[in-house]
Scaffold this active site. Sequence first.
Site, PDB file in Angstrom:
ATOM      1  N   TYR A   1       9.314 -45.628  25.496  1.00  0.00           N
ATOM      2  CA  TYR A   1      10.282 -45.243  24.449  1.00  0.00           C
ATOM      3  C   TYR A   1      11.701 -45.717  24.759  1.00  0.00           C
ATOM      4  O   TYR A   1      12.657 -45.218  24.161  1.00  0.00           O
ATOM      5  CB  TYR A   1      10.329 -43.718  24.302  1.00  0.00           C
ATOM      6  CG  TYR A   1       8.997 -43.021  24.255  1.00  0.00           C
ATOM      7  CD1 TYR A   1       8.129 -43.192  23.182  1.00  0.00           C
ATOM      8  CD2 TYR A   1       8.608 -42.165  25.286  1.00  0.00           C
ATOM      9  CE1 TYR A   1       6.916 -42.531  23.137  1.00  0.00           C
ATOM     10  CE2 TYR A   1       7.401 -41.501  25.250  1.00  0.00           C
ATOM     11  CZ  TYR A   1       6.549 -41.697  24.178  1.00  0.00           C
ATOM     12  OH  TYR A   1       5.349 -41.032  24.135  1.00  0.00           O
TER      13      TYR A   1
ATOM     14  N   ARG B   1       7.862 -42.780  30.219  1.00  0.00           N
ATOM     15  CA  ARG B   1       8.798 -42.643  29.099  1.00  0.00           C
ATOM     16  C   ARG B   1       9.829 -43.787  28.998  1.00  0.00           C
ATOM     17  O   ARG B   1      10.075 -44.293  27.903  1.00  0.00           O
ATOM     18  CB  ARG B   1       9.507 -41.290  29.141  1.00  0.00           C
ATOM     19  CG  ARG B   1       8.558 -40.096  29.062  1.00  0.00           C
ATOM     20  CD  ARG B   1       9.250 -38.796  28.738  1.00  0.00           C
ATOM     21  NE  ARG B   1       9.731 -38.782  27.368  1.00  0.00           N
ATOM     22  CZ  ARG B   1      10.954 -38.996  26.999  1.00  0.00           C
ATOM     23  NH1 ARG B   1      11.882 -39.189  27.905  1.00  0.00           N
ATOM     24  NH2 ARG B   1      11.284 -39.024  25.732  1.00  0.00           N
TER      25      ARG B   1
ATOM     26  N   GLY C   1       9.698 -27.879  19.103  1.00  0.00           N
ATOM     27  CA  GLY C   1      11.027 -27.291  19.272  1.00  0.00           C
ATOM     28  C   GLY C   1      12.157 -28.305  19.235  1.00  0.00           C
ATOM     29  O   GLY C   1      11.983 -29.433  18.747  1.00  0.00           O
TER      30      GLY C   1
ATOM     31  N   CYS D   1       3.140 -54.252  38.593  1.00  0.00           N
ATOM     32  CA  CYS D   1       3.289 -55.666  38.275  1.00  0.00           C
ATOM     33  C   CYS D   1       3.560 -55.914  36.792  1.00  0.00           C
ATOM     34  O   CYS D   1       2.762 -56.569  36.102  1.00  0.00           O
ATOM     35  CB  CYS D   1       2.035 -56.399  38.723  1.00  0.00           C
ATOM     36  SG  CYS D   1       1.721 -56.083  40.450  1.00  0.00           S
TER      37      CYS D   1
ATOM     38  N   GLU E   1       6.030 -24.157  18.155  1.00  0.00           N
ATOM     39  CA  GLU E   1       5.252 -24.914  19.152  1.00  0.00           C
ATOM     40  C   GLU E   1       6.156 -25.757  20.047  1.00  0.00           C
ATOM     41  O   GLU E   1       5.992 -26.978  20.122  1.00  0.00           O
ATOM     42  CB  GLU E   1       4.260 -25.843  18.446  1.00  0.00           C
ATOM     43  CG  GLU E   1       3.302 -25.175  17.491  1.00  0.00           C
ATOM     44  CD  GLU E   1       2.512 -26.187  16.655  1.00  0.00           C
ATOM     45  OE1 GLU E   1       2.888 -27.379  16.622  1.00  0.00           O
ATOM     46  OE2 GLU E   1       1.526 -25.774  16.033  1.00  0.00           O
ATOM     47  N   PRO E   2       7.115 -25.176  20.737  1.00  0.00           N
ATOM     48  CA  PRO E   2       7.991 -26.007  21.571  1.00  0.00           C
ATOM     49  C   PRO E   2       7.287 -26.497  22.833  1.00  0.00           C
ATOM     50  O   PRO E   2       6.491 -25.768  23.435  1.00  0.00           O
ATOM     51  CB  PRO E   2       9.139 -25.045  21.940  1.00  0.00           C
ATOM     52  CG  PRO E   2       8.540 -23.686  21.859  1.00  0.00           C
ATOM     53  CD  PRO E   2       7.452 -23.747  20.815  1.00  0.00           C
ATOM     54  N   GLY E   3       7.548 -27.724  23.197  1.00  0.00           N
ATOM     55  CA  GLY E   3       7.011 -28.292  24.432  1.00  0.00           C
ATOM     56  C   GLY E   3       8.161 -28.770  25.302  1.00  0.00           C
ATOM     57  O   GLY E   3       8.533 -28.149  26.297  1.00  0.00           O
TER      58      GLY E   3
HETATM   59  N1  LLP Z   1       3.489 -29.540  17.803  1.00  0.00           N
HETATM   60  C1  LLP Z   1       2.911 -30.700  17.458  1.00  0.00           C
HETATM   61  C2  LLP Z   1       1.940 -30.715  16.346  1.00  0.00           C
HETATM   62  C3  LLP Z   1       3.251 -31.875  18.141  1.00  0.00           C
HETATM   63  O1  LLP Z   1       2.691 -33.023  17.777  1.00  0.00           O
HETATM   64  C4  LLP Z   1       4.193 -31.836  19.203  1.00  0.00           C
HETATM   65  C5  LLP Z   1       4.556 -33.043  19.939  1.00  0.00           C
HETATM   66  C6  LLP Z   1       4.757 -30.586  19.548  1.00  0.00           C
HETATM   67  C7  LLP Z   1       4.389 -29.464  18.816  1.00  0.00           C
HETATM   68  C8  LLP Z   1       5.735 -30.431  20.659  1.00  0.00           C
HETATM   69  O2  LLP Z   1       6.957 -31.037  20.326  1.00  0.00           O
HETATM   70  P1  LLP Z   1       8.241 -30.874  21.275  1.00  0.00           P
HETATM   71  O3  LLP Z   1       8.677 -29.437  21.244  1.00  0.00           O
HETATM   72  O4  LLP Z   1       7.835 -31.278  22.634  1.00  0.00           O
HETATM   73  O5  LLP Z   1       9.248 -31.778  20.677  1.00  0.00           O
HETATM   74  N2  LLP Z   1       5.405 -38.307  24.542  1.00  0.00           N
HETATM   75  C9  LLP Z   1       6.597 -38.222  23.723  1.00  0.00           C
HETATM   76  C10 LLP Z   1       6.629 -36.994  22.860  1.00  0.00           C
HETATM   77  C11 LLP Z   1       5.414 -36.819  21.978  1.00  0.00           C
HETATM   78  C12 LLP Z   1       5.458 -35.583  21.132  1.00  0.00           C
HETATM   79  C13 LLP Z   1       4.143 -35.387  20.465  1.00  0.00           C
HETATM   80  N3  LLP Z   1       4.038 -34.189  19.710  1.00  0.00           N
HETATM   81  C14 LLP Z   1       7.821 -38.323  24.621  1.00  0.00           C
HETATM   82  O6  LLP Z   1       7.673 -38.443  25.833  1.00  0.00           O
HETATM   83  O7  LLP Z   1       8.957 -38.304  24.119  1.00  0.00           O
END
Ligand code: LLP
Length: 432
Positions: A325, A321, A248, A351, A282-284
């Site tokens: 990043y 994070r 997303g 540490c 596929e929003p996370g």
């Molecule tokens: N679909 C696929 C195939 C993905 O690889 C991801 C995230 C999502 C959906 C979800 O994306 P979103 O809606 O969250 O942008 N750990 C990193 C982010 C890694 C994202 C990996 N893939 C951070 O903390 O910024």
Amino acid sequence: MSESPGPLSGSGFAYRNGALCAEGVALADIAAAVVTPFYCYSTAGLEGHYQAYAAAFADQRATICYAVKASSNLAIIGTFARLGAGADVVSEGELRRALAAGVPPQRIVFSGVGKTRAEMEFALETGIHQINVESVPELDALNAVAVAMNRRAPVMLRVNPDVDALTHAKISTGKSENKFGIDLAHIAGVARRAADMPGIEFAGLAVHIGSQLTDLAPFRLAFTKLAELVAALRADGIALSRLDLGGGLGIAYRDESPPPLADYAAMVKGIFGNLGVALALEPGRSLVGNAGVLVASAVAVKEGLTRRFLILDAAMNDLIRPTLYEAWHEIVPVIAGSREAVPVDVVGPVCETGDTFATQRMLPPIAVGELVAILSAGAYGAAMSSTYNSRPLVPEVLVRGSEYAVIRPRQSYAELLAQDRLPDWLDDPERV
Ligand code: LLP
């Protein structure tokens, strides 16, 4: 709730009479009961973010599959499942979590660049809706697994459209030099091959170019390429009925202003509206990011020669994070006051110099024992935590209205140590 743009907006968190609250519960009250550090999520924030997607796509045939990797607690997945969400999973563990949280297999999508045969087999046994395939060897392996099980695997091919997502390099996935997906130029051949395989039921195409995108332009470019590809495949006699548009929108960690969901949905409709395809999203991050905070206490304030350090009881193992990043997370006192802000480095006790949440951040002076909240920590926070420095995993708390529940208790030291086993030659006094 706060109406100003920024991490608190629509998050479920707001100051009431100077005290930062999750809905109707003061974070200080949770801290008194649970002890810091802990993650806290707001149900209203989670539901509000999900409903915003559902409303924006109400007039399109779209399933919102929560990307479980963002925050994988069963209670978080379950909150979305109750609203009708599907799930996007990337491992057998995530698939098991989604099922345990009540997501029906018919609404689960299995993504990921390196699924093992065991994972494929398990996924097929569950009756999963869709497996996104990222390479020819993976397609061959899935076909073999499905044939051996006398099944047909529902497959989408993930396209690598060679588009720059204009986000952090470590979370960009749509360039040809990235490990993800099948190069756009090869898709037609692979789709034809998939359509002929006895264990494969070819359903459509998937794309995901990266995370934390705050501009529609890269999405538009990738989606336009995808729509052109659909037309080309159909002209070639290859049928396909659905598309998966990946993750997303980005969120406001600081002063970013991601486009409104209505604009994103209108763009999607404009590009795919006439193709007669079902969509998966596929929003996370945008579902959980701003609906969660990490609450910590000040352990010490140290005056260095050139810097003042605010040392918290939370560290990079709890929230990686900023370290990984260089991510900005807003840090605020849980009890507001009218103290003048001064620059401070906010660090954890681990540490490594990399164990730094913020450098030269302007904050009101924080006293030892005082609580702070690290905002926008709901996505990729607890889910990426570890026990580095033998620090137990911290609790997760979910608030709903005026009540809250501990949805993951703090790991005990006994549990932490119980993970390890001594080999015979160290355990047996005869052999030492
Ligand atoms: N679909 C696929 C195939 C993905 O690889 C991801 C995230 C999502 C959906 C979800 O994306 P979103 O809606 O969250 O942008 N750990 C990193 C982010 C890694 C994202 C990996 N893939 C951070 O903390 O910024």
